[in-house]
Design an enzyme around this catalytic site. Structure first.
Site, PDB file in Angstrom:
ATOM      1  N   LEU A 165      27.206  28.810  40.941  1.00  0.00           N
ATOM      2  CA  LEU A 165      27.836  29.401  42.115  1.00  0.00           C
ATOM      3  C   LEU A 165      29.089  28.592  42.419  1.00  0.00           C
ATOM      4  O   LEU A 165      29.115  27.375  42.208  1.00  0.00           O
ATOM      5  CB  LEU A 165      26.909  29.343  43.342  1.00  0.00           C
ATOM      6  CG  LEU A 165      25.649  30.202  43.356  1.00  0.00           C
ATOM      7  CD1 LEU A 165      24.853  29.927  44.629  1.00  0.00           C
ATOM      8  CD2 LEU A 165      25.981  31.688  43.248  1.00  0.00           C
ATOM      9  N   ASP A 166      30.113  29.252  42.936  1.00  0.00           N
ATOM     10  CA  ASP A 166      31.295  28.526  43.379  1.00  0.00           C
ATOM     11  C   ASP A 166      30.897  27.529  44.461  1.00  0.00           C
ATOM     12  O   ASP A 166      29.939  27.759  45.222  1.00  0.00           O
ATOM     13  CB  ASP A 166      32.346  29.482  43.957  1.00  0.00           C
ATOM     14  CG  ASP A 166      33.003  30.342  42.893  1.00  0.00           C
ATOM     15  OD1 ASP A 166      32.845  30.037  41.701  1.00  0.00           O
ATOM     16  OD2 ASP A 166      33.674  31.328  43.266  1.00  0.00           O
ATOM     17  N   ARG A 167      31.652  26.470  44.548  1.00  0.00           N
ATOM     18  CA  ARG A 167      31.374  25.439  45.551  1.00  0.00           C
ATOM     19  C   ARG A 167      31.348  26.021  46.965  1.00  0.00           C
ATOM     20  O   ARG A 167      30.521  25.652  47.792  1.00  0.00           O
ATOM     21  CB  ARG A 167      32.446  24.348  45.454  1.00  0.00           C
ATOM     22  CG  ARG A 167      32.228  23.174  46.384  1.00  0.00           C
ATOM     23  CD  ARG A 167      33.282  22.111  46.154  1.00  0.00           C
ATOM     24  NE  ARG A 167      33.057  20.934  46.977  1.00  0.00           N
ATOM     25  CZ  ARG A 167      33.802  19.832  46.902  1.00  0.00           C
ATOM     26  NH1 ARG A 167      34.817  19.770  46.058  1.00  0.00           N
ATOM     27  NH2 ARG A 167      33.534  18.796  47.674  1.00  0.00           N
TER      28      ARG A 167
END
Length: 324
Positions: free
Chosen positions: A148-150
């Site tokens: 997942l993106d940060r």
């Protein structure tokens, strides 16, 4: 590794090591096992010590493609590691557990908070996986199944066995899983716009930062990317969407929605920056993208697993802020 000119040489790992292969690593190629075990050591060096015979399996020479079995004893010679890796070794990630949505002996599903990277790298010293390993020193195997993106919160899968990792990654690769996100976008998303089928191309900015853009269908660098969109709720001048991805491209949801004229609220890379600044003054502090639902076949039993992570409080409050 590059030769060191002047100064002290990089630190070496502590002498010869003898590692016994556990069930979680059984069946792996020797080179892949070593690359994981000798994190930070260049792959070229890993292959060099295999070819030279410095790596032994049950006291005998082995090839890179040798499959290790449970109970095998692997001899590892001392290897030199970079100063950066030595710093990580001497100052490991702080241990941290995360909210658990599902867990058994094969897989762990957590509700990742926004602002936490899933792994170290690209200027980030550590992420979820490094912190979990520190928090669970007895765990023999913990690996990310996907990413997942940060800035994105929500469901994240971690495999606790290699067999589970392989099975789940195969499902993701073959698009046999269901991943649905909640995204709040600027403007009124047309209810009849349900499928976005636009190729994406990943590139780097001058400073090395990663970016993604939509390209023409005949672009040789374009990767087919499919996103399904359903209107969940109209909220003032915004729309809450249920977004399901059929392909797992980098920044796929963010770029697809923005390229269709409806960027995600709070997106600092592809968003409406004027709108973001205005909303920040009203208390909207992060990107409104949340991994909400996840469906997959259990890697051991084959049973259908359906998980859900509710909107975190800071996003639920955004809906109240903009509807007020």
């Amino acid at each position: 590794m590059k030769p060191i000119i002047g100064g002290d040489p990089p630190p070496a790992s502590a002498g010869v090591r003898q590692l016994t292969i556990g069930e979680e690593s059984a069946g792996q190629r020797l080179d892949n096992f070593l690359i994981r075990e000798l994190k930070g050591v260049p792959k070229t060096h890993v292959y060099r010590i295999i070819r030279s015979g410095e790596v032994r399996v049950n006291k005998g020479r082995a090839q890179a493609d040798t499959r290790v079995a449970s109970g095998d004893v692997v001899r590892l010679p001392p290897v030199r590691v970079s100063e950066k890796l030595a710093e990580k070794r001497d100052h490991p990630a702080p241990p941290r557990e995360f909210p658990i949505v599902f867990e058994d002996e094969h897989v762990l599903a957590i509700d990742k908070p926004a602002g936490v990277a899933v792994h170290g790298g690209s200027g980030v010293s550590f992420g979820v996986i490094e912190q979990l390993r520190q928090a669970r020193p007895a765990a023999k195997f913990l690996e990310l199944v996907h990413r997942l993106d940060r800035e994105t919160s929500g469901l994240l899968l971690v495999a606790k066995r290699r067999s589970a990792l392989t099975a789940l990654q195969d499902q993701f690769r073959e698009r046999e899983t269901g991943k649905t996100y909640l995204a709040l976008v600027v403007g009124a998303w047309p209810a009849n716009r349900k499928v976005i089928d636009q190729p994406l191309h990943k590139y780097l900015l001058a400073d090395g930062e990663r970016r993604v853009k939509v390209v023409a269908k005949d672009d040789p660098d374009g990767m087919r990317s499919v996103t399904l969109v359903k209107v969940a709720q109209r909220v003032g001048d915004f729309t809450l969407l249920e977004v399901t991805i059929r392909t797992g491209r980098t920044h796929q949801i963010r770029v697809h929605l923005a390229s269709n004229g409806h960027p995600i609220v709070g997106d600092e890379k592809y968003g409406d920056f004027e709108m973001n600044r205005a909303l920040a003054k009203r208390g909207v502090k992060r990107m409104f993208l949340h991994a909400w639902k996840l469906r997959f076949a259990h890697p051991s039993t084959g049973e259908n697993v359906a998980l859900e992570a509710p909107l975190p409080p800071e996003l639920a409050s955004v809906l109240s802020i903009i509807s007020g």
